[in-house]
Design an enzyme around this catalytic site. Structure first.
Site, PDB file in Angstrom:
ATOM      1  N   LYS A   9       0.902  -1.203  -0.045  1.00 23.99           N
ATOM      2  CA  LYS A   9      -0.036  -0.059   0.114  1.00 23.99           C
ATOM      3  C   LYS A   9       0.844   1.308   0.094  1.00 23.99           C
ATOM      4  O   LYS A   9       2.107   1.112   0.231  1.00 23.99           O
ATOM      5  CB  LYS A   9      -0.932   0.019   1.194  1.00 23.99           C
ATOM      6  CG  LYS A   9      -1.864  -1.269   1.219  1.00 23.99           C
ATOM      7  CD  LYS A   9      -2.890  -1.107   2.424  1.00 23.99           C
ATOM      8  CE  LYS A   9      -3.814  -2.330   2.573  1.00 23.99           C
ATOM      9  NZ  LYS A   9      -4.950  -2.318   3.367  1.00 23.99           N
ATOM     10  N   TYR A  49     -12.124  -1.935  -3.679  1.00 26.03           N
ATOM     11  CA  TYR A  49     -12.916  -2.360  -2.393  1.00 26.03           C
ATOM     12  C   TYR A  49     -14.259  -1.927  -2.258  1.00 26.03           C
ATOM     13  O   TYR A  49     -15.014  -1.804  -1.194  1.00 26.03           O
ATOM     14  CB  TYR A  49     -12.133  -1.272  -1.492  1.00 26.03           C
ATOM     15  CG  TYR A  49     -10.667  -1.593  -0.989  1.00 26.03           C
ATOM     16  CD1 TYR A  49     -10.800  -2.734  -0.308  1.00 26.03           C
ATOM     17  CD2 TYR A  49      -9.519  -0.670  -1.287  1.00 26.03           C
ATOM     18  CE1 TYR A  49      -9.447  -3.021   0.208  1.00 26.03           C
ATOM     19  CE2 TYR A  49      -8.494  -1.066  -0.768  1.00 26.03           C
ATOM     20  CZ  TYR A  49      -8.047  -2.229   0.166  1.00 26.03           C
ATOM     21  OH  TYR A  49      -7.025  -2.632   0.356  1.00 26.03           O
ATOM     22  N   ASN A 112      -1.983   0.046   6.892  1.00 30.96           N
ATOM     23  CA  ASN A 112      -1.497  -1.335   7.498  1.00 30.96           C
ATOM     24  C   ASN A 112      -0.483  -2.145   6.279  1.00 30.96           C
ATOM     25  O   ASN A 112      -0.371  -3.219   6.256  1.00 30.96           O
ATOM     26  CB  ASN A 112      -2.584  -2.275   8.108  1.00 30.96           C
ATOM     27  CG  ASN A 112      -3.598  -2.505   6.964  1.00 30.96           C
ATOM     28  OD1 ASN A 112      -3.476  -2.152   5.677  1.00 30.96           O
ATOM     29  ND2 ASN A 112      -4.557  -3.253   7.464  1.00 30.96           N
ATOM     30  N   HIS A 115      -1.954  -5.538   1.425  1.00 34.23           N
ATOM     31  CA  HIS A 115      -3.069  -6.133   1.081  1.00 34.23           C
ATOM     32  C   HIS A 115      -3.019  -7.577   0.762  1.00 34.23           C
ATOM     33  O   HIS A 115      -2.009  -7.831  -0.021  1.00 34.23           O
ATOM     34  CB  HIS A 115      -3.975  -5.411   0.087  1.00 34.23           C
ATOM     35  CG  HIS A 115      -5.075  -6.252  -0.679  1.00 34.23           C
ATOM     36  ND1 HIS A 115      -6.507  -6.099   0.233  1.00 34.23           N
ATOM     37  CD2 HIS A 115      -5.138  -6.966  -1.481  1.00 34.23           C
ATOM     38  CE1 HIS A 115      -7.238  -7.067  -0.555  1.00 34.23           C
ATOM     39  NE2 HIS A 115      -6.451  -7.799  -1.573  1.00 34.23           N
ATOM     40  N   GLU A 126      -9.212 -10.263  -7.952  1.00 30.13           N
ATOM     41  CA  GLU A 126      -8.210  -9.283  -7.774  1.00 30.13           C
ATOM     42  C   GLU A 126      -6.977  -9.447  -8.634  1.00 30.13           C
ATOM     43  O   GLU A 126      -6.496  -8.259  -8.776  1.00 30.13           O
ATOM     44  CB  GLU A 126      -7.774  -9.315  -6.177  1.00 30.13           C
ATOM     45  CG  GLU A 126      -9.087  -8.775  -5.367  1.00 30.13           C
ATOM     46  CD  GLU A 126      -8.655  -9.146  -3.822  1.00 30.13           C
ATOM     47  OE1 GLU A 126      -9.372  -8.545  -2.926  1.00 30.13           O
ATOM     48  OE2 GLU A 126      -7.858  -9.573  -3.561  1.00 30.13           O
TER      49      GLU A 126
HETATM   50  N1  UDP Z   1      -9.845  -1.160   7.296  1.00 29.74           N
HETATM   51  C1  UDP Z   1      -9.829   0.309   8.026  1.00 29.74           C
HETATM   52  N2  UDP Z   1     -10.636   0.488   9.297  1.00 29.74           N
HETATM   53  C2  UDP Z   1     -11.195  -1.080   9.853  1.00 29.74           C
HETATM   54  C3  UDP Z   1     -10.864  -2.256   8.946  1.00 29.74           C
HETATM   55  C4  UDP Z   1     -10.217  -2.105   7.804  1.00 29.74           C
HETATM   56  O1  UDP Z   1      -9.439   1.250   7.723  1.00 29.74           O
HETATM   57  O2  UDP Z   1     -11.785  -0.918  10.796  1.00 29.74           O
HETATM   58  C5  UDP Z   1      -8.882  -0.872   6.230  1.00 29.74           C
HETATM   59  C6  UDP Z   1      -7.684  -1.762   6.172  1.00 29.74           C
HETATM   60  O3  UDP Z   1      -6.749  -0.986   5.307  1.00 29.74           O
HETATM   61  C7  UDP Z   1      -7.947  -2.995   5.742  1.00 29.74           C
HETATM   62  C8  UDP Z   1      -8.924  -2.779   4.572  1.00 29.74           C
HETATM   63  O4  UDP Z   1      -9.633  -1.741   5.123  1.00 29.74           O
HETATM   64  O5  UDP Z   1      -6.579  -3.512   5.303  1.00 29.74           O
HETATM   65  C9  UDP Z   1      -9.564  -3.704   4.085  1.00 29.74           C
HETATM   66  O6  UDP Z   1     -10.298  -4.510   5.475  1.00 29.74           O
HETATM   67  P1  UDP Z   1     -10.441  -6.063   5.713  1.00 29.74           P
HETATM   68  O7  UDP Z   1     -11.266  -6.225   6.624  1.00 29.74           O
HETATM   69  O8  UDP Z   1     -10.638  -6.742   4.440  1.00 29.74           O
HETATM   70  O9  UDP Z   1      -8.828  -6.312   6.124  1.00 29.74           O
HETATM   71  P2  UDP Z   1      -7.650  -7.077   5.587  1.00 29.74           P
HETATM   72  O10 UDP Z   1      -8.300  -8.268   4.493  1.00 29.74           O
HETATM   73  O11 UDP Z   1      -6.746  -6.206   4.621  1.00 29.74           O
HETATM   74  O12 UDP Z   1      -7.093  -7.628   6.579  1.00 29.74           O
HETATM   75 MG    MG Z   2      -9.774  -8.110   3.186  1.00 29.17          MG
END
Ligand code: UDP
Ligand code: MG
Length: 138
Positions: A9, A49, A112, A115, A126
Site C-alpha cells: 500500500k 474495495y 497497514n 493487502h 483481484e
Molecule cells: N480498514 C480500516 N478500518 C477498519 C478495518 C479495515 O481502515 O476498521 C482498512 C484496512 O486498510 C484493511 C482494509 O480496510 O486492510 C480492508 O479491510 P479488511 O477487513 O478486508 O482487512 P484485510 O483483509 O486487509 O486484513
Molecule cells: Mg480483506
C-alpha cells in the site's frame, strides 16, 4: 499451485519497506510471477474495495489507497493465500503477532502496509483487476 494478489500500500512504499516485505515473501518460498507499480484513481480504488462500500472506513480507505503509488504483485506457492495472510498478520497491527509485516511496520488499522486476497474467488478476481494473462509469468 495457488495464486494470490498482494499489494504494498502507499504507506509501505513511502516508508521504504517494499524490499523488506518482498524479501519476507521470497524467504517464505513464495514466487512473484507478476509485479507493477501504479497509482490508483479514486474510481479504481472504490471498485477494488467495493465489497467494503457500506463500511464507515470506506471513504478514508479509498482516499488513502490513492494517496501515492502502490506495488501490486501476483504471488504463487502452495497454499499461498493463507501463507501470505500469515506473513501479513491481523488487519489491526495492534492485534498482529510479533514478526508479522503489519506488526513490524504498520501505524494503524487503515495504514497497514499490505493487502492480501482472502480466498480463492477474491484472489482470481483481484488478480484480474490488476493483471492480464500476458503479464503473469508461468
Ligand atoms: N480498514 C480500516 N478500518 C477498519 C478495518 C479495515 O481502515 O476498521 C482498512 C484496512 O486498510 C484493511 C482494509 O480496510 O486492510 C480492508 O479491510 P479488511 O477487513 O478486508 O482487512 P484485510 O483483509 O486487509 O486484513
Ligand atoms: Mg480483506
Amino acid at each position: 499451485m495457488e495464486r494470490t494478489l498482494s499489494i504494498i500500500k502507499p504507506d509501505g512504499v513511502s516508508k521504504g519497506v517494499a524490499g523488506e516485505v518482498i524479501g519476507r515473501m521470497e524467504r517464505a518460498g513464495i514466487r512473484i510471477c507478476a509485479m507493477k507499480m501504479v497509482r490508483l484513481t479514486l474510481e479504481q480504488a472504490r471498485l477494488f474495495y467495493a465489497v467494503h462500500k457500506e463500511r464507515p472506513f470506506f471513504e478514508s480507505l479509498t482516499q488513502f489507497m490513492t494517496s501515492g503509488p502502490i506495488i501490486a504483485m501476483v504471488l504463487e506457492a502452495e497454499n499461498v493465500i493463507v501463507k501470505n495472510r500469515d506473513l501479513m498478520g491481523a488487519t489491526n497491527p495492534k492485534e498482529a503477532l510479533p514478526g508479522t509485516i503489519r506488526r513490524d511496520f504498520a501505524s494503524d488499522v487503515e495504514k497497514n502496509i499490505v493487502h492480501g486476497s482472502d480466498g480463492p474467488e477474491t484472489a482470481a478476481q483481484e488478480i484480474k483487476f490488476f493483471f492480464s494473462d500476458l503479464e503473469i509469468q508461468h
